[in-house]
Scaffold this motif. Structure first.
Motif, PDB file in Angstrom:
ATOM      1  N   MET A 172       0.811  -1.212   0.000  1.00 48.14           N
ATOM      2  CA  MET A 172       0.000   0.000   0.000  1.00 48.14           C
ATOM      3  C   MET A 172       0.848   1.269   0.000  1.00 48.14           C
ATOM      4  SD  MET A 172      -2.942  -1.407   2.546  1.00 48.14           S
ATOM      5  CE  MET A 172      -4.214  -0.214   2.150  1.00 48.14           C
ATOM      6  N   GLU A 173       2.051   1.209   0.548  1.00 50.11           N
ATOM      7  CA  GLU A 173       2.919   2.379   0.590  1.00 50.11           C
ATOM      8  C   GLU A 173       3.402   2.811  -0.791  1.00 50.11           C
ATOM      9  OE1 GLU A 173       4.265  -0.019   4.244  1.00 50.11           O
ATOM     10  OE2 GLU A 173       3.065  -0.319   2.465  1.00 50.11           O
ATOM     11  N   PHE A 174       3.561   1.869  -1.705  1.00 49.17           N
ATOM     12  CA  PHE A 174       4.248   2.129  -2.963  1.00 49.17           C
ATOM     13  C   PHE A 174       3.351   2.195  -4.194  1.00 49.17           C
ATOM     14  CE2 PHE A 174       7.335  -0.153  -0.251  1.00 49.17           C
ATOM     15  CZ  PHE A 174       8.244   0.868  -0.093  1.00 49.17           C
ATOM     16  N   VAL A 175       2.091   1.853  -4.054  1.00 50.71           N
ATOM     17  CA  VAL A 175       1.207   1.745  -5.212  1.00 50.71           C
ATOM     18  C   VAL A 175       0.102   2.798  -5.124  1.00 50.71           C
ATOM     19  CG1 VAL A 175      -0.350   0.180  -6.441  1.00 50.71           C
ATOM     20  CG2 VAL A 175       1.671  -0.730  -5.313  1.00 50.71           C
ATOM     21  N   PRO A 176      -0.117   3.550  -6.199  1.00 51.56           N
ATOM     22  CA  PRO A 176      -1.226   4.513  -6.183  1.00 51.56           C
ATOM     23  C   PRO A 176      -2.563   3.805  -5.941  1.00 51.56           C
ATOM     24  CG  PRO A 176       0.204   4.908  -8.072  1.00 51.56           C
ATOM     25  CD  PRO A 176       0.636   3.612  -7.449  1.00 51.56           C
ATOM     26  N   VAL A 177      -3.430   4.431  -5.181  1.00 45.43           N
ATOM     27  CA  VAL A 177      -4.721   3.832  -4.824  1.00 45.43           C
ATOM     28  C   VAL A 177      -5.491   3.400  -6.067  1.00 45.43           C
ATOM     29  CG1 VAL A 177      -6.969   4.321  -3.782  1.00 45.43           C
ATOM     30  CG2 VAL A 177      -4.878   4.965  -2.590  1.00 45.43           C
ATOM     31  N   LYS A 178      -5.426   4.180  -7.131  1.00 42.79           N
ATOM     32  CA  LYS A 178      -6.165   3.832  -8.359  1.00 42.79           C
ATOM     33  C   LYS A 178      -5.751   2.467  -8.900  1.00 42.79           C
ATOM     34  CE  LYS A 178      -3.131   6.377 -11.506  1.00 42.79           C
ATOM     35  NZ  LYS A 178      -2.407   5.213 -11.970  1.00 42.79           N
ATOM     36  N   ASP A 179      -4.506   2.047  -8.662  1.00 36.61           N
ATOM     37  CA  ASP A 179      -4.038   0.744  -9.149  1.00 36.61           C
ATOM     38  C   ASP A 179      -4.671  -0.418  -8.386  1.00 36.61           C
ATOM     39  OD1 ASP A 179      -2.503   2.252 -10.837  1.00 36.61           O
ATOM     40  OD2 ASP A 179      -0.580   1.598 -10.026  1.00 36.61           O
ATOM     41  N   PHE A 180      -5.091  -0.193  -7.157  1.00 42.85           N
ATOM     42  CA  PHE A 180      -5.734  -1.258  -6.377  1.00 42.85           C
ATOM     43  C   PHE A 180      -7.143  -1.551  -6.880  1.00 42.85           C
ATOM     44  CE2 PHE A 180      -2.733   0.237  -3.002  1.00 42.85           C
ATOM     45  CZ  PHE A 180      -1.982  -0.922  -2.951  1.00 42.85           C
ATOM     46  N   GLU A 181      -7.796  -0.539  -7.459  1.00 40.14           N
ATOM     47  CA  GLU A 181      -9.178  -0.691  -7.908  1.00 40.14           C
ATOM     48  C   GLU A 181      -9.325  -1.769  -8.973  1.00 40.14           C
ATOM     49  OE1 GLU A 181     -10.219   3.238  -9.163  1.00 40.14           O
ATOM     50  OE2 GLU A 181     -10.140   4.035  -7.111  1.00 40.14           O
ATOM     51  N   SER A 182      -8.311  -1.950  -9.818  1.00 38.43           N
ATOM     52  CA  SER A 182      -8.402  -2.926 -10.907  1.00 38.43           C
ATOM     53  C   SER A 182      -8.024  -4.344 -10.482  1.00 38.43           C
ATOM     54  CB  SER A 182      -7.522  -2.490 -12.079  1.00 38.43           C
ATOM     55  OG  SER A 182      -6.165  -2.453 -11.676  1.00 38.43           O
ATOM     56  N   GLN A 183      -7.521  -4.510  -9.269  1.00 37.37           N
ATOM     57  CA  GLN A 183      -7.137  -5.850  -8.822  1.00 37.37           C
ATOM     58  C   GLN A 183      -8.379  -6.679  -8.508  1.00 37.37           C
ATOM     59  OE1 GLN A 183      -4.322  -5.682  -5.603  1.00 37.37           O
ATOM     60  NE2 GLN A 183      -2.822  -4.589  -6.822  1.00 37.37           N
ATOM     61  N   PRO A 184      -8.387  -7.932  -8.950  1.00 32.32           N
ATOM     62  CA  PRO A 184      -9.552  -8.777  -8.679  1.00 32.32           C
ATOM     63  C   PRO A 184      -9.645  -9.150  -7.204  1.00 32.32           C
ATOM     64  CG  PRO A 184      -7.810 -10.059  -9.720  1.00 32.32           C
ATOM     65  CD  PRO A 184      -7.341  -8.629  -9.705  1.00 32.32           C
ATOM     66  N   SER A 185     -10.847  -9.436  -6.772  1.00 30.72           N
ATOM     67  CA  SER A 185     -11.077  -9.892  -5.398  1.00 30.72           C
ATOM     68  C   SER A 185     -10.840 -11.390  -5.332  1.00 30.72           C
ATOM     69  CB  SER A 185     -12.511  -9.587  -4.977  1.00 30.72           C
ATOM     70  OG  SER A 185     -12.676  -8.205  -4.810  1.00 30.72           O
ATOM     71  N   PRO A 186     -10.415 -11.861  -4.196  1.00 32.12           N
ATOM     72  CA  PRO A 186      -9.992 -11.123  -3.005  1.00 32.12           C
ATOM     73  C   PRO A 186      -8.572 -10.580  -3.176  1.00 32.12           C
ATOM     74  CG  PRO A 186      -9.860 -13.472  -2.569  1.00 32.12           C
ATOM     75  CD  PRO A 186     -10.410 -13.306  -3.974  1.00 32.12           C
ATOM     76  N   ARG A 187      -8.380  -9.363  -2.711  1.00 38.45           N
ATOM     77  CA  ARG A 187      -7.064  -8.726  -2.778  1.00 38.45           C
ATOM     78  C   ARG A 187      -6.310  -9.016  -1.483  1.00 38.45           C
ATOM     79  NH1 ARG A 187      -8.900  -2.598  -4.040  1.00 38.45           N
ATOM     80  NH2 ARG A 187      -9.901  -2.983  -2.045  1.00 38.45           N
ATOM     81  N   VAL A 188      -5.034  -9.355  -1.608  1.00 41.45           N
ATOM     82  CA  VAL A 188      -4.165  -9.502  -0.449  1.00 41.45           C
ATOM     83  C   VAL A 188      -3.186  -8.337  -0.519  1.00 41.45           C
ATOM     84  CG1 VAL A 188      -2.528 -10.948   0.801  1.00 41.45           C
ATOM     85  CG2 VAL A 188      -4.397 -12.006  -0.483  1.00 41.45           C
ATOM     86  N   LEU A 189      -3.331  -7.393   0.405  1.00 45.42           N
ATOM     87  CA  LEU A 189      -2.538  -6.172   0.389  1.00 45.42           C
ATOM     88  C   LEU A 189      -1.536  -6.181   1.532  1.00 45.42           C
ATOM     89  CD1 LEU A 189      -5.538  -3.749  -0.194  1.00 45.42           C
ATOM     90  CD2 LEU A 189      -4.058  -4.794  -1.916  1.00 45.42           C
ATOM     91  N   ASN A 190      -0.359  -5.685   1.241  1.00 52.44           N
ATOM     92  CA  ASN A 190       0.748  -5.613   2.196  1.00 52.44           C
ATOM     93  C   ASN A 190       0.906  -4.196   2.711  1.00 52.44           C
ATOM     94  OD1 ASN A 190       2.115  -7.995   2.575  1.00 52.44           O
ATOM     95  ND2 ASN A 190       3.439  -7.726   0.819  1.00 52.44           N
ATOM     96  N   SER A 191       1.367  -4.046   3.935  1.00 52.56           N
ATOM     97  CA  SER A 191       1.700  -2.723   4.422  1.00 52.56           C
ATOM     98  C   SER A 191       2.639  -2.808   5.625  1.00 52.56           C
ATOM     99  CB  SER A 191       0.455  -1.953   4.837  1.00 52.56           C
ATOM    100  OG  SER A 191       0.809  -0.662   5.274  1.00 52.56           O
ATOM    101  N   HIS A 192       3.538  -1.837   5.682  1.00 53.80           N
ATOM    102  CA  HIS A 192       4.331  -1.642   6.882  1.00 53.80           C
ATOM    103  C   HIS A 192       3.879  -0.378   7.615  1.00 53.80           C
ATOM    104  CE1 HIS A 192       6.889  -4.944   5.964  1.00 53.80           C
ATOM    105  NE2 HIS A 192       7.487  -4.379   4.944  1.00 53.80           N
ATOM    106  N   LEU A 193       2.757   0.188   7.180  1.00 55.18           N
ATOM    107  CA  LEU A 193       2.194   1.350   7.872  1.00 55.18           C
ATOM    108  C   LEU A 193       1.507   0.881   9.146  1.00 55.18           C
ATOM    109  CD1 LEU A 193       0.609   3.206   4.821  1.00 55.18           C
ATOM    110  CD2 LEU A 193       2.761   3.724   5.973  1.00 55.18           C
ATOM    111  N   PHE A 194       1.437   1.766  10.126  1.00 58.67           N
ATOM    112  CA  PHE A 194       0.786   1.438  11.385  1.00 58.67           C
ATOM    113  C   PHE A 194      -0.712   1.585  11.231  1.00 58.67           C
ATOM    114  CE2 PHE A 194       4.925   3.274  12.714  1.00 58.67           C
ATOM    115  CZ  PHE A 194       5.473   2.110  13.187  1.00 58.67           C
ATOM    116  N   PRO A 195      -1.503   0.582  11.612  1.00 64.66           N
ATOM    117  CA  PRO A 195      -2.961   0.729  11.536  1.00 64.66           C
ATOM    118  C   PRO A 195      -3.435   1.763  12.552  1.00 64.66           C
ATOM    119  CG  PRO A 195      -2.377  -1.351  12.554  1.00 64.66           C
ATOM    120  CD  PRO A 195      -1.099  -0.699  12.133  1.00 64.66           C
ATOM    121  N   ARG A 196      -4.517   2.386  12.225  1.00 62.22           N
ATOM    122  CA  ARG A 196      -5.065   3.386  13.146  1.00 62.22           C
ATOM    123  C   ARG A 196      -6.527   3.164  13.312  1.00 62.22           C
ATOM    124  NH1 ARG A 196      -5.383   9.765  12.924  1.00 62.22           N
ATOM    125  NH2 ARG A 196      -4.578   9.756  10.868  1.00 62.22           N
TER     126      ARG A 196
END
Length: 116
Positions: free
Chosen positions: A92-116
């Protein structure tokens, strides 16, 4: 999504020491995102539409995030085959949000950001 900046060290929006940025009082690593500023990218992640079948793997760096991402991909596909895409293509840190929209479900997304 991130730790709060210490009260006594309040920083204006923007870069801190060249390696970090503050966004709405939260501190983030300064990572490259094609075509968008880090600040705008963080704000767009916060409002990114999630799907009911999304899987988000969030952990500190060097905690096995890549390994668990591979395992999750295998479980979802029902095959013990490595994912062909580099994990950075779903971080999620490196990919523009618009690029996630085209990914088929279910999406497995990675992040090293802290959840809030």
């Amino acid at each position: 999504m991130a730790e709060k900046a210490p009260e006594g060290d309040a920083q204006p929006e923007g870069t801190i020491a060249g390696h970090f940025v503050t966004v709405d009082g939260d501190v983030f690593p300064k990572f490259p995102v094609e075509g968008v500023s880090v600040e705008d990218h963080i704000r767009s992640l916060r409002s990114m539409p999630m799907r009911s079948d999304d899987v988000i793997i969030a952990a500190f760096p060097k905690c096995g995030t890549h390994w668990i991402w591979e395992v999750a991909q295998m479980l979802i596909r029902g095959k013990a085959e490595h994912e062909t895409r580099p994990k950075e293509h779903v971080m999620m840190e490196f990919v523009p949000v618009k690029d996630f929209e085209s990914q088929p479900s279910p999406r497995v997304l990675n992040s090293h950001l802290f959840p809030r």
